[in-house]
Design an enzyme around this catalytic site. Structure first.
Site, PDB file in Angstrom:
ATOM      1  N   LYS A  15      36.882  42.412  39.962  1.00  0.00           N
ATOM      2  CA  LYS A  15      36.187  41.431  39.202  1.00  0.00           C
ATOM      3  C   LYS A  15      35.034  41.473  39.388  1.00  0.00           C
ATOM      4  CE  LYS A  15      39.280  40.247  36.150  1.00  0.00           C
ATOM      5  NZ  LYS A  15      39.277  40.556  34.770  1.00  0.00           N
ATOM      6  N   TYR A  63      41.866  42.467  43.933  1.00  0.00           N
ATOM      7  CA  TYR A  63      41.776  41.788  42.716  1.00  0.00           C
ATOM      8  C   TYR A  63      40.451  41.344  42.587  1.00  0.00           C
ATOM      9  CZ  TYR A  63      41.850  38.365  38.840  1.00  0.00           C
ATOM     10  OH  TYR A  63      41.534  37.665  37.729  1.00  0.00           O
ATOM     11  N   SER A  94      36.425  35.725  37.493  1.00  0.00           N
ATOM     12  CA  SER A  94      37.290  34.869  38.002  1.00  0.00           C
ATOM     13  C   SER A  94      36.610  34.370  39.223  1.00  0.00           C
ATOM     14  CB  SER A  94      38.453  35.726  38.593  1.00  0.00           C
ATOM     15  OG  SER A  94      39.393  34.965  39.532  1.00  0.00           O
TER      16      SER A  94
END
Ligand code: WQD
Length: 326
Positions: free
Chosen positions: A145, A141, A117
């Site tokens: 990633k 988050y 991402s």
């Protein structure tokens, strides 16, 4: 060659499955259906319901289907939720990936594509983010990633696996109404929801250092993104030992105000937006340099923001027929 597509019943995953099978690749979907929808998996594509934490089941599926490549999209992806539940995010996104890589390397799979991402960049201080821009994620988050990319590269090198980490920018749109994103966590669906409810859409801050004061993002049509997976799958197969890290964006920045204007034009709803305070953690501008992906894969996005909003709206109206009456 058969591709195992984890998260293939999700919004992005289902588009990847469709693009891969339309391109003549064999696919098997592996999804725990926590947010995925079984009906999104096309007829003829096997669906295995399971967790990426289940190494035994993964091993069995990889062997039974003679899987030679994996596209790993199964993950938790809500930034706000990751702040509240970091351990859950690390477990699902990092431990789930580690277990999957154990099974993958034991089974002798040749290629591995990881869904990363733009969140790995955090608050980039550049006009165009290249793959060399430092990664300083701002949320658990984004951290999961980035850690995922490290795992993929390290395991790939050690096991002679061809790998690609694809850093998605802001994904939107749909190939068909029944494949549209059902989550209301991003700008376009959040604006649709407000317009449907007859309340003004919200602009989270208009005092950013951008021309109209609102945040700028690089929106990419999910159909283009899915096609990038086909291109990367073929590139990995053609050249064993590859190790690619690629931005998947269009290189065009669009502000929140511009997006809302375009949404008004497509939907016919005209409620002017209200400006609310900034949302914590939002960078002013995140726009990809899409040069490397074009050089490496010959891939380029074909769809514009108009296509994204129009197809997303068709999906929204499909599920919320009352929205069309606005
Ligand atoms: C876009 C812009 C908001 C809603 C996130 C993740 C990223 C990726 C995609 C996952 C921002 C503004 C939004 C609204 C607004 N996630 N906004 N009013 O934050 O760029 O990216 O989703 O895989 O990792 O960080 O996307 O769609 O939430 O927001 O003004 O009602 O729209 O502040 O500037 P974001 P978004």
């Amino acid at each position: 060659m058969t591709w195992l597509i984890t998260g293939g019943a999700g919004y992005i995953g289902a588009h990847v499955v469709r693009a891969m099978t339309e391109a003549g690749e064999r696919a098997v979907v592996y999804d725990d259906l926590s947010t995925g929808i079984a009906g999104r998996v096309p007829a003829g594509v096997p669906l295995v319901v399971g967790s990426t934490l289940d190494e035994k089941l993964l091993g069995r599926v990889l062997a039974e289907h003679s899987v030679t490549g994996v596209v790993h999209l199964a993950a938790k992806k809500q930034v706000g939720e990751s702040v509240d539940r970091p351990l859950h995010y690390y477990r699902e996104n990092v431990e789930g990936l580690r277990v999957l890589l154990e099974a993958v390397t034991a089974a002798g799979v040749a290629s591995f594509v990881f869904s990363s991402s733009a969140a790995v960049y955090g608050m980039p201080d550049v006009d165009l983010v290249t793959e060399q821009t430092p990664c300083v994620p701002m949320s658990p988050y984004g951290e999961t990633k980035l850690a995922g990319e490290w795992l993929v590269r390290a395991a790939g090198r050690a096991a002679g696996l061809s790998t690609a980490c694809l850093r998605y920018f802001n994904v939107a749109g749909a190939a068909a109404p029944d494949l549209a994103d059902t989550g209301v966590f991003n700008l376009i669906p959040m604006v649709f929801e407000r317009l449907t409810d007859g309340v003004p859409p919200r602009v989270f801050g208009d005092d950013y250092p951008t021309p109209d004061g609102t945040c700028i993002r690089d929106y990419i049509h999910v159909v283009d993104l899915a096609e990038a997976h086909v291109a990367v799958a073929r590139a990995l197969r053609a050249t064993p030992g590859r190790d690619l890290t690629l931005n998947i964006g269009r290189g065009e920045g669009v502000s929140v105000r511009e997006m809302i204007d375009r949404i008004h034009a497509v939907t016919g709803h005209q409620d002017p937006p209200v400006v609310t305070p900034r949302r914590p953690g939002d960078p002013a501008r995140v726009v990809a340099s899409a040069e490397r992906v074009t050089t490496e894969l010959g891939w380029k996005a074909r769809h514009d923001v108009q296509d994204m909003i129009t197809s997303a709206w068709q999906g929204w109206v499909h599920r919320h027929p009352e929205a069309a009456r606005g």
